[in-house]
Design a protein around this motif. Structure first.
Motif, PDB file in Angstrom:
ATOM      1  N   MET A   1      14.353 -56.171  -1.632  1.00 11.73           N
ATOM      2  CA  MET A   1      14.817 -56.106  -0.259  1.00 11.73           C
ATOM      3  C   MET A   1      15.062 -54.641   0.121  1.00 11.73           C
ATOM      4  N   LYS A   2      14.580 -54.267   1.279  1.00 11.90           N
ATOM      5  CA  LYS A   2      14.760 -52.896   1.738  1.00 11.90           C
ATOM      6  C   LYS A   2      16.170 -52.691   2.267  1.00 11.90           C
ATOM      7  N   THR A   3      16.670 -51.499   2.063  1.00 15.11           N
ATOM      8  CA  THR A   3      17.979 -51.133   2.599  1.00 15.11           C
ATOM      9  C   THR A   3      17.776 -50.277   3.843  1.00 15.11           C
ATOM     10  N   TYR A   4      18.861 -50.042   4.566  1.00 16.58           N
ATOM     11  CA  TYR A   4      18.737 -49.206   5.766  1.00 16.58           C
ATOM     12  C   TYR A   4      18.254 -47.807   5.408  1.00 16.58           C
ATOM     13  N   VAL A   5      18.554 -47.359   4.209  1.00 17.86           N
ATOM     14  CA  VAL A   5      18.100 -46.038   3.750  1.00 17.86           C
ATOM     15  C   VAL A   5      16.567 -45.991   3.765  1.00 17.86           C
ATOM     16  N   ASP A   6      15.940 -47.028   3.222  1.00 20.40           N
ATOM     17  CA  ASP A   6      14.472 -47.101   3.209  1.00 20.40           C
ATOM     18  C   ASP A   6      13.925 -47.225   4.625  1.00 20.40           C
ATOM     19  N   ILE A   7      14.579 -48.035   5.425  1.00 21.74           N
ATOM     20  CA  ILE A   7      14.076 -48.342   6.761  1.00 21.74           C
ATOM     21  C   ILE A   7      14.155 -47.129   7.684  1.00 21.74           C
ATOM     22  N   ARG A   9      14.070 -44.036   6.902  1.00 23.06           N
ATOM     23  CA  ARG A   9      13.056 -43.070   6.463  1.00 23.06           C
ATOM     24  C   ARG A   9      11.667 -43.519   6.936  1.00 23.06           C
ATOM     25  N   GLU A  10      11.355 -44.800   6.741  1.00 22.44           N
ATOM     26  CA  GLU A  10      10.049 -45.315   7.153  1.00 22.44           C
ATOM     27  C   GLU A  10       9.846 -45.195   8.658  1.00 22.44           C
ATOM     28  N   LEU A  11      10.867 -45.528   9.430  1.00 24.69           N
ATOM     29  CA  LEU A  11      10.758 -45.422  10.883  1.00 24.69           C
ATOM     30  C   LEU A  11      10.472 -43.983  11.295  1.00 24.69           C
ATOM     31  N   ARG A  12      11.179 -43.059  10.688  1.00 24.69           N
ATOM     32  CA  ARG A  12      10.984 -41.645  11.017  1.00 24.69           C
ATOM     33  C   ARG A  12       9.586 -41.177  10.618  1.00 24.69           C
ATOM     34  N   GLU A  13       9.182 -41.487   9.402  1.00 25.30           N
ATOM     35  CA  GLU A  13       7.879 -41.036   8.915  1.00 25.30           C
ATOM     36  C   GLU A  13       6.725 -41.683   9.676  1.00 25.30           C
TER      37      GLU A  13
END
Length: 68
Positions: A1-7, A9-13
């Motif tokens: 499960m993804k955490t907000y930390v992953d999300i 970063r992904e949104l920004r990238e």
């Protein structure tokens, strides 16, 4: 499960944004924003709300509570 930390970063990238650009939108420094993405600092509610507006996503999505 993804955490907000992953999300966050992904949104920004995915949008080809720098940490500095997002930090400026939030009214903070690149160093503080980097700590959010690295999980070193908790994301304040005011920044959670701002990021939801910036990326046009729900808080549930950003927090990893919605299916991807």
């Amino acid at each position: 499960m993804k955490t907000y930390v992953d999300i966050i970063r992904e949104l920004r990238e995915d949008r080809d944004l720098t940490q500095k650009e997002v930090a400026q939108y939030l009214g903070t420094t690149q160093q503080v924003y980097s700590r959010y993405e690295n999980g070193e600092n908790e994301l304040p509610v005011r920044h959670l709300i701002a990021l939801c507006r910036y990326y046009h996503v729900s808080a549930d999505y950003l927090l990893g509570l919605e299916p991807f």
